[in-house]
Design an enzyme around this catalytic site. Structure first.
Site, short mmCIF file in Angstrom:
data_model
loop_
_atom_site.label_atom_id
_atom_site.label_comp_id
_atom_site.label_asym_id
_atom_site.label_seq_id
_atom_site.Cartn_x
_atom_site.Cartn_y
_atom_site.Cartn_z
CE LYS A 80 -4.52 1.03 0.93
NZ LYS A 80 -5.73 0.26 0.73
N GLY A 180 -20.07 7.28 6.73
CA GLY A 180 -19.30 7.70 5.56
C GLY A 180 -20.04 7.26 4.32
CB VAL A 181 -22.70 8.28 2.22
CG1 VAL A 181 -23.61 7.16 2.57
CG2 VAL A 181 -22.99 9.49 3.09
CG ASN A 183 -15.58 7.57 -4.42
OD1 ASN A 183 -16.35 8.32 -5.02
ND2 ASN A 183 -14.33 7.88 -4.20
CB VAL A 184 -17.06 2.07 -1.00
CG1 VAL A 184 -17.64 0.68 -0.71
CG2 VAL A 184 -15.68 1.93 -1.63
CB ALA A 185 -20.69 4.26 1.84
CE1 TYR A 186 -25.69 8.49 -3.90
CE2 TYR A 186 -24.88 7.19 -5.76
CZ TYR A 186 -25.82 8.04 -5.20
OH TYR A 186 -26.91 8.44 -5.95
N1 LIG Z 1 -12.61 2.40 -2.93
C1 LIG Z 1 -12.46 1.10 -2.84
O1 LIG Z 1 -12.63 0.36 -3.81
C2 LIG Z 1 -12.09 0.50 -1.52
C3 LIG Z 1 -12.17 1.21 -0.34
N2 LIG Z 1 -11.90 0.60 0.85
C4 LIG Z 1 -12.01 1.35 2.09
O2 LIG Z 1 -13.36 1.79 2.25
C5 LIG Z 1 -13.38 3.05 2.91
C6 LIG Z 1 -14.13 4.06 2.05
O3 LIG Z 1 -13.47 4.18 0.80
P1 LIG Z 1 -14.01 5.18 -0.33
O4 LIG Z 1 -15.48 5.15 -0.36
O5 LIG Z 1 -13.24 4.88 -1.54
O6 LIG Z 1 -13.50 6.57 0.25
P2 LIG Z 1 -14.18 7.99 0.12
O7 LIG Z 1 -13.14 8.97 0.53
O8 LIG Z 1 -14.86 8.17 -1.18
O9 LIG Z 1 -15.33 7.90 1.24
C7 LIG Z 1 -15.09 8.00 2.59
C8 LIG Z 1 -16.16 8.93 3.16
O10 LIG Z 1 -16.04 8.94 4.58
C9 LIG Z 1 -16.24 10.28 5.02
N3 LIG Z 1 -15.65 10.42 6.35
C10 LIG Z 1 -14.35 10.57 6.69
N4 LIG Z 1 -14.23 10.64 8.02
C11 LIG Z 1 -15.48 10.51 8.54
C12 LIG Z 1 -16.02 10.49 9.85
N5 LIG Z 1 -15.23 10.63 10.93
N6 LIG Z 1 -17.35 10.31 10.00
C13 LIG Z 1 -18.15 10.19 8.93
N7 LIG Z 1 -17.70 10.22 7.67
C14 LIG Z 1 -16.38 10.37 7.48
C15 LIG Z 1 -15.63 11.14 3.95
O11 LIG Z 1 -16.15 12.46 3.98
C16 LIG Z 1 -16.04 10.38 2.69
O12 LIG Z 1 -17.28 10.82 2.17
C17 LIG Z 1 -11.92 3.40 3.17
O13 LIG Z 1 -11.55 2.98 4.45
C18 LIG Z 1 -11.16 2.60 2.12
O14 LIG Z 1 -9.83 2.32 2.49
C19 LIG Z 1 -11.56 -0.71 0.93
C20 LIG Z 1 -11.47 -1.46 -0.21
C21 LIG Z 1 -11.65 -0.90 -1.52
C1 LIG Z 2 -8.89 -0.09 -3.78
C2 LIG Z 2 -8.42 -1.43 -4.09
C3 LIG Z 2 -8.31 -1.60 -5.54
C4 LIG Z 2 -7.19 -1.92 -3.43
C5 LIG Z 2 -6.99 -1.51 -2.01
O1 LIG Z 2 -6.10 -0.75 -1.72
C6 LIG Z 2 -7.89 -2.00 -0.97
O2 LIG Z 2 -8.64 -2.96 -1.17
O3 LIG Z 2 -7.86 -1.44 0.15
#
Ligand SMILES: NC(=O)C1=CN([C@@H]2O[C@H](COP(=O)(O)OP(=O)(O)OC[C@H]3O[C@@H](n4cnc5c(N)ncnc54)[C@H](O)[C@@H]3O)[C@@H](O)[C@H]2O)C=CC1
Ligand SMILES: CC(C)CC(=O)C(=O)O
Length: 364
Positions: A80, A180-181, A183-186
Site C-alpha cells: 500500500k 461515511g457515504v 465512493n463505496v458507501a454511496y
Molecule cells: N474504494 C475502494 O474500492 C475500496 C475502499 N476501501 C475502504 O473503504 C473506505 C471508504 O473508501 P471510499 O469510499 O473509496 O473513500 P471515500 O473517501 O470516497 O469515502 C469516505 C467517506 O467517509 C467520510 N468520512 C471521513 N471521516 C469521517 C467520519 N469521521 N465520519 C463520517 N464520515 C467520514 C468522507 O467524507 C467520505 O465521504 C476506506 O476505508 C477505504 O480504504 C476498501 C477497499 C476498496
Molecule cells: C482499492 C483497491 C483496488 C485496493 C486496495 O487498496 C484496498 O482494497 O484497500
C-alpha cells in the site's frame, strides 16, 4: 517510531520513502509480503498529522492487503502507498508522474490502484510512467474505478452476515447505519435501498449526506451519533479504528459489516464484540471486491469474470463464520487463520528449488 522494530515484529519486507521537492511528493510505499505474488494495494492521499502517523498507516494497510489478497484467493502479496497531503488542494500532475517513476523503479514488486483521496485520473497520470498500475480508465482496457465493485462485494458479504445473525439473508426492512457515504458507501446504499433496507447515514461531508437522503430516503444523523442509533447492522465505510473502547458500548447492531479498512482499533476489540454476540464480518474479507476487480486486469480485464468472483465473497464470508464457529474463535481470528494457512502453504511450496535457467549451468 522504531521502524525496523515494527517491521520485524510483523515481518514486513520493504518500506520505500519517495520524495520530490518540485511537485511536493512525499509518499511511503509499504510492501508487507510477496509470498503469493507481487504486492497489490491502493494509494491513499491524506492529511496525516505527522510522518509517524503516515508510516504507521502505510504499514498497517499493507499488511491488511497481504491478508485481503490471500483470503480472496488472489495470487498477490500485500502493499500500500500513502501520500502525505491534502487531496483537495495539494495534487498536481508532476506529483503523480514522479510517484509513477518510483513505482516503475520497483520493477513490478508493487502494483498500485485507487484508495481514499485518489482517483482514476490520478491512476491515468501514474500510467504515463509505469504499467504497474490498475484501476485506470476503461478506455485503456482497464477496469476503471473499483469503488462500485467494492460496494457490491460488501453488499454480498453483508447478506452472508445477515444469514449468520438473523437466519435469513434478506436485507428487506433491516435498519442499516452507514458511516461515511463516499465512493463505496454511496454505491452500497444503492444496493441496500433497492432491496428495501432502511438507511441511517452520516458523513463529515454534508453534500455526501444530502445525496443519500435525496436518492435513497436515508435518515441523516450527526457523525458522533451513528454508533448509538437503533439499527440491525452497522456499516463502517469511512476510515479505520472506529470499533474501539469508546464506540463499542454504544453499538446496538447485531452485525458489523462495512467497507472501511482496519475497522478494529486493536485486535482485542474483535474479542470484545465477539463476546457481545455481534457478528463481525472481517474488513479485509468483505471489502475485497475492488482488489479482485483490479487484479483481473493482470489477465486482460473481463468484467463478467471479475463480478462472478466478487459475488463469491458471500461464500468466503460464510466460510469465515464456519471456521469461527468450528474453532470457537472470533471472526477476525478465523479470517487471519484462513489467510495465514494459504500463505504458509505457498511459502513451503516455494522453498522447493525450481530450475529457472537463470544461471549459466543450464545453458552449457
Ligand atoms: N474504494 C475502494 O474500492 C475500496 C475502499 N476501501 C475502504 O473503504 C473506505 C471508504 O473508501 P471510499 O469510499 O473509496 O473513500 P471515500 O473517501 O470516497 O469515502 C469516505 C467517506 O467517509 C467520510 N468520512 C471521513 N471521516 C469521517 C467520519 N469521521 N465520519 C463520517 N464520515 C467520514 C468522507 O467524507 C467520505 O465521504 C476506506 O476505508 C477505504 O480504504 C476498501 C477497499 C476498496
Ligand atoms: C482499492 C483497491 C483496488 C485496493 C486496495 O487498496 C484496498 O482494497 O484497500
Amino acid at each position: 517510531m522504531e521502524i525496523f522494530k515494527y517491521m520485524k515484529e510483523y515481518d514486513y519486507e520493504q518500506l520505500v520513502f519517495c520524495q520530490d521537492e518540485e511537485s511536493g511528493l512525499k509518499a511511503i510505499i509499504a510492501i508487507h509480503d510477496t509470498t503469493l505474488g507481487p504486492a497489490l494495494g491502493g494509494t491513499r492521499m491524506w492529511t496525516y498529522a505527522s510522518e509517524d502517523e503516515a508510516i504507521e498507516d502505510a504499514l498497517r494497510l499493507s499488511k491488511g492487503m497481504t491478508y485481503k489478497n490471500a483470503a480472496a484467493g488472489l495470487n498477490l502479496g500485500g502493499g500500500k502507498t500513502v501520500i502525505i497531503g491534502d487531496p483537495k488542494t495539494e495534487k498536481n500532475e508532476e506529483m503523480f508522474r514522479a510517484f509513477g517513476r518510483y513505482i516503475q523503479g520497483l520493477n513490478g514488486r508493487y502494483i498500485t490502484a485507487e484508495d481514499v483521496g485518489t482517483t482514476v485520473h490520478d491512476m491515468d497520470t501514474i500510467h504515463e510512467e509505469t504499467d504497474y498500475v490498475t484501476g485506470i480508465s476503461p478506455a485503456f482496457g482497464s477496469s476503471g474505478n473499483p469503488s462500485p465493485v467494492t460496494a457490491y462485494g460488501v453488499y454480498r458479504g453483508m447478506k452472508a452476515a445477515a444469514m449468520e445473525a438473523f437466519g435469513s439473508d434478506s436485507l428487506e426492512g433491516k435498519v442499516i447505519a452507514v458511516q461515511g457515504v463516499g465512493n463505496v458507501a454511496y454505491n452500497l446504499c444503492k444496493h441496500l435501498h433497492e432491496e428495501g433496507a432502511q438507511l441511517i447515514v452520516t458523513d463529515i461531508n454534508k453534500e455526501a449526506v444530502n445525496r443519500a437522503v435525496e436518492n435513497f430516503g436515508a435518515k441523516a444523523v450527526e457523525t458522533e451519533e451513528i454508533y448509538a442509533v437503533d439499527c440491525d447492522i452497522y456499516a463502517p465505510c469511512a476510515l479505520g479504528a472506529t470499533i474501539n473502547d469508546d464506540t463499542i458500548p454504544q453499538i446496538k447492531a447485531k452485525v458489523i459489516a462495512g467497507a472501511a479498512n482496519n475497522q478494529l482499533k486493536e485486535a482485542r476489540h474483535g474479542d470484545i464484540i465477539h463476546e457481545m454476540g455481534i457478528v463481525y464480518t472481517p474488513d479485509y474479507v468483505i471489502n475485497a471486491g475492488g482488489v479482485i476487480n483490479v487484479a483481473d486486469e493482470l489477465y486482460g480485464y473481463n468484467y463478467d469474470r471479475a463480478m462472478k468472483r466478487v459475488e463469491g465473497l458471500y461464500d468466503t464470508c460464510t466460510r469465515v463464520f464456519e471456521i469461527a464457529r468450528r474453532d470457537n474463535i472470533p471472526t477476525y481470528m478465523a479470517a487471519d487463520r484462513m489467510a495465514e494457512e494459504r500463505i504458509e502453504k505457498m511459502r513451503k511450496t516455494k522453498s522447493t528449488f525450481i530450475q529457472n535457467e537463470h544461471h549459466i549451468l543450464s545453458r552449457r
